[in-house]
Design a protein around this motif. Structure first.
Motif, mmCIF file in Angstrom:
data_model
loop_
_atom_site.group_PDB
_atom_site.id
_atom_site.type_symbol
_atom_site.label_atom_id
_atom_site.label_comp_id
_atom_site.label_asym_id
_atom_site.label_seq_id
_atom_site.Cartn_x
_atom_site.Cartn_y
_atom_site.Cartn_z
ATOM 1 N N UNK A 79 0.835 -1.200 0.000
ATOM 2 C CA UNK A 79 0.000 0.000 0.000
ATOM 3 C C UNK A 79 0.872 1.253 0.000
ATOM 4 N N UNK A 80 1.902 1.245 0.812
ATOM 5 C CA UNK A 80 2.816 2.388 0.889
ATOM 6 C C UNK A 80 3.478 2.656 -0.472
ATOM 7 N N UNK A 81 3.924 1.578 -1.132
ATOM 8 C CA UNK A 81 4.572 1.723 -2.431
ATOM 9 C C UNK A 81 3.588 2.164 -3.505
ATOM 10 N N UNK A 82 2.381 1.597 -3.487
ATOM 11 C CA UNK A 82 1.399 1.905 -4.531
ATOM 12 C C UNK A 82 0.993 3.365 -4.526
ATOM 13 N N UNK A 83 0.974 3.992 -3.344
ATOM 14 C CA UNK A 83 0.506 5.376 -3.248
ATOM 15 C C UNK A 83 1.603 6.338 -2.798
ATOM 16 N N UNK A 84 2.852 5.863 -2.859
ATOM 17 C CA UNK A 84 4.005 6.717 -2.566
ATOM 18 C C UNK A 84 3.830 7.431 -1.216
ATOM 19 N N UNK A 85 3.527 6.647 -0.202
ATOM 20 C CA UNK A 85 3.256 7.185 1.131
ATOM 21 C C UNK A 85 4.567 7.437 1.864
ATOM 22 N N UNK A 86 4.688 8.602 2.477
ATOM 23 C CA UNK A 86 5.909 8.913 3.228
ATOM 24 C C UNK A 86 5.859 8.385 4.653
ATOM 25 N N UNK A 87 4.659 8.187 5.187
ATOM 26 C CA UNK A 87 4.511 7.689 6.548
ATOM 27 C C UNK A 87 4.805 6.192 6.618
ATOM 28 N N UNK A 88 4.977 5.724 7.820
ATOM 29 C CA UNK A 88 5.131 4.297 8.077
ATOM 30 C C UNK A 88 4.067 3.830 9.053
ATOM 31 N N UNK A 89 4.278 2.646 9.603
ATOM 32 C CA UNK A 89 3.296 2.108 10.557
ATOM 33 C C UNK A 89 3.927 1.033 11.419
ATOM 34 N N UNK A 90 3.495 0.978 12.664
ATOM 35 C CA UNK A 90 3.744 -0.161 13.537
ATOM 36 C C UNK A 90 2.552 -1.099 13.420
ATOM 37 N N UNK A 91 2.827 -2.411 13.377
ATOM 38 C CA UNK A 91 1.774 -3.409 13.226
ATOM 39 C C UNK A 91 1.939 -4.482 14.292
ATOM 40 N N UNK A 92 0.867 -4.757 14.984
ATOM 41 C CA UNK A 92 0.862 -5.891 15.921
ATOM 42 C C UNK A 92 -0.452 -6.636 15.752
ATOM 43 N N UNK A 93 -0.367 -7.937 15.485
ATOM 44 C CA UNK A 93 -1.560 -8.750 15.269
ATOM 45 C C UNK A 93 -1.812 -9.607 16.497
ATOM 46 N N UNK A 94 -2.988 -9.445 17.067
ATOM 47 C CA UNK A 94 -3.433 -10.258 18.194
ATOM 48 C C UNK A 94 -4.134 -11.486 17.617
ATOM 49 N N UNK A 95 -3.436 -12.616 17.592
ATOM 50 C CA UNK A 95 -3.901 -13.803 16.876
ATOM 51 C C UNK A 95 -4.865 -14.639 17.716
ATOM 52 N N UNK A 96 -5.963 -14.989 17.089
ATOM 53 C CA UNK A 96 -6.896 -15.974 17.630
ATOM 54 C C UNK A 96 -7.165 -17.073 16.610
ATOM 55 N N UNK A 97 -7.102 -16.713 15.348
ATOM 56 C CA UNK A 97 -7.408 -17.658 14.275
ATOM 57 C C UNK A 97 -6.178 -18.519 14.012
ATOM 58 N N UNK A 98 -6.274 -19.838 14.108
ATOM 59 C CA UNK A 98 -5.095 -20.691 13.920
ATOM 60 C C UNK A 98 -4.608 -20.690 12.477
ATOM 61 N N UNK A 99 -3.303 -20.683 12.308
ATOM 62 C CA UNK A 99 -2.721 -20.771 10.971
ATOM 63 C C UNK A 99 -2.959 -22.155 10.389
ATOM 64 N N UNK A 100 -3.222 -22.209 9.092
ATOM 65 C CA UNK A 100 -3.395 -23.486 8.419
ATOM 66 C C UNK A 100 -4.747 -24.121 8.597
ATOM 67 N N UNK A 101 -5.675 -23.420 9.247
ATOM 68 C CA UNK A 101 -6.988 -24.000 9.491
ATOM 69 C C UNK A 101 -7.984 -23.777 8.374
ATOM 70 N N UNK A 102 -7.652 -22.888 7.419
ATOM 71 C CA UNK A 102 -8.600 -22.571 6.368
ATOM 72 C C UNK A 102 -9.627 -21.528 6.770
ATOM 73 N N UNK A 103 -9.371 -20.840 7.887
ATOM 74 C CA UNK A 103 -10.290 -19.810 8.379
ATOM 75 C C UNK A 103 -9.933 -18.410 7.881
ATOM 76 N N UNK A 104 -8.869 -18.285 7.103
ATOM 77 C CA UNK A 104 -8.546 -17.010 6.468
ATOM 78 C C UNK A 104 -7.907 -15.978 7.358
ATOM 79 N N UNK A 105 -7.281 -16.397 8.449
ATOM 80 C CA UNK A 105 -6.744 -15.423 9.392
ATOM 81 C C UNK A 105 -5.721 -14.479 8.785
#
Length: 299
Positions: A79-105
Motif C-alpha cells: 500500500x505504501x509503495x502503490x501510493x508513494x506514502x511517506x509515513x510508516x506504521x507499527x503493526x501488531x496482530x493479536x492472533x486468535x485464528x489458527x494458521x493453516x486452518x482454512x479460516x482465512x486469518x
C-alpha cells in the motif's frame, strides 16, 4: 512531537461453505467455486502511524512467521509503495485464528491493514484499489476488503455478494497443516467438478469440499475431528485447511453440541455475520471511513 496512538481493528475469520475445482487455466492456476461466509470471531490488528516511513511489526512470537510470509507486513508495504506514502506504521496482530486452518486469518489480517491504513494515512484509495492490492497478496484477501459474504469464482477474485440466513457454527481446529501446494498436487484430487450455480447452492444441494477426502486420508487428526463432529451433525471442511465445522440454525443446539465434544478438541461456537465488523469500525472512525465503506462494498 507526541507519538501517535495505537488503534485496534477487527479482522474476522471466514468459512468456505463449499469448494469446487472446475478446471485449470492456461497459467496453471485452478478455477474454483466457493461461498465465503464471514464470522463474528477473528483476530485484532493493532496499528500506529510512524513519521519515519518504516513499517515495523511487533509481537511476542515473530519468528513463527518469517517477514517474507507475513501478509500484514506485505500489505502495508505494498500500500505504501502503490501510493508513494511517506509515513510508516507499527503493526501488531493479536492472533486468535489458527494458521493453516482454512479460516482465512492471515488474509483477513492483510485486508484489515489495507483498509485501516487507508484511513490512518488519509489516502482515500477506494475499495476497488485496495481489493486489487489485496488480490496480489492472496485470493482470499479481496472478500475481506469488501466485507460481505460472497459467491466466488476464478481463483477467488470474481465475487458476487450473497445474502445468507443467520447461522451458528461449531468449528474445530485439528491443529495440523498440509501445504496448499501439496494438496493441489495430490493425484486423487478432483479437478473437473461440474460447475455449480448460486441457485444450486441456495437450494441446499450437497456441493461439498473437494479437498475433504484428500485431507481426511492424509491426516488422521482431521479424520478424528470429523468423527467427533459427526455426532452433532454433518461436518464440513473449510478452504484448503484443516478446520472443520457443523452449521446450526440457532446458537443453543450449537452450544449443546460443543459441550458434548471430547475433552481436548479445540472447538468453539461462532456466529455467521452478513457484514464484516471491520466496516463498522471504519465507519465509526471518521467521515473518510464512512465514505470508504459506502463507496465500494458492493463488489
Amino acid at each position: 512531537m507526541t507519538a501517535a496512538a495505537w488503534s485496534a481493528w477487527p479482522a474476522p475469520a471466514k468459512l468456505n461453505l463449499f469448494l469446487h475445482i472446475t478446471g485449470r487455466r492456461a497459467d496453471g492456476y485452478h478455477e474454483l467455486q466457493t461461498v465465503f461466509r464471514l464470522l463474528d470471531w477473528g483476530d485484532t490488528v493493532h496499528l500506529r502511524p510512524r513519521a519515519d516511513g518504516r513499517i515495523v511489526r511487533h509481537g511476542d512470537d515473530l519468528a513463527a512467521v518469517p517477514e517474507a510470509s507475513d501478509l500484514s507486513l506485505r500489505a502495508a508495504e505494498n500500500l505504501k509503495k502503490s501510493f508513494n506514502v511517506s509515513e510508516g506504521a507499527d503493526i501488531r496482530v493479536e492472533k486468535r485464528v489458527p494458521a493453516g486452518g482454512g479460516f482465512g486469518g492471515g488474509s483477513s489480517d492483510a485486508a484489515t491493514v489495507l483498509m485501516a491504513l487507508d484511513v490512518l494515512w488519509g489516502l482515500q484509495a477506494g475499495t476497488g484499489a485496495l481489493a486489487a492490492i489485496g488480490a496480489g497478496l492472496g485470493a482470499d484477501v479481496p472478500v475481506f476488503v469488501h466485507g460481505h459474504n460472497a459467491w466466488a469464482e476464478g481463483v477467488g477474485e470474481r465475487l458476487v455478494p450473497v445474502e445468507l440466513p443467520p447461522a451458528w457454527y461449531l468449528i474445530a481446529d485439528p491443529g495440523v497443516h498440509v501445504a496448499t501446494a501439496t494438496l493441489f498436487q495430490t493425484p486423487e484430487l478432483t479437478r473437473d467438478a461440474p460447475p455449480a450455480t448460486i441457485v444450486d447452492f441456495a437450494s441446499g444441494a450437497p456441493l461439498g469440499n473437494v479437498f475433504e477426502p484428500v485431507l481426511r486420508r492424509l491426516e488422521p487428526a482431521i479424520e478424528a475431528t470429523f468423527q467427533a463432529l459427526s455426532r452433532a451433525g454433518t461436518p464440513r471442511l473449510t478452504g484448503t485447511g484443516s478446520g472443520c465445522f457443523v452449521e446450526f440454525a440457532a446458537r443453543e443446539p450449537a452450544e449443546d453440541a460443543l459441550a458434548r465434544l471430547p475433552q481436548g478438541l479445540r472447538a468453539r461456537v461462532v456466529a455467521g455475520v452478513s457484514r464484516s465488523p471491520l466496516l463498522d469500525a471504519l465507519a465509526a472512525r471518521s467521515p473518510q471511513g464512512r465514505r470508504q465503506v459506502a463507496q465500494g462494498t458492493g463488489f
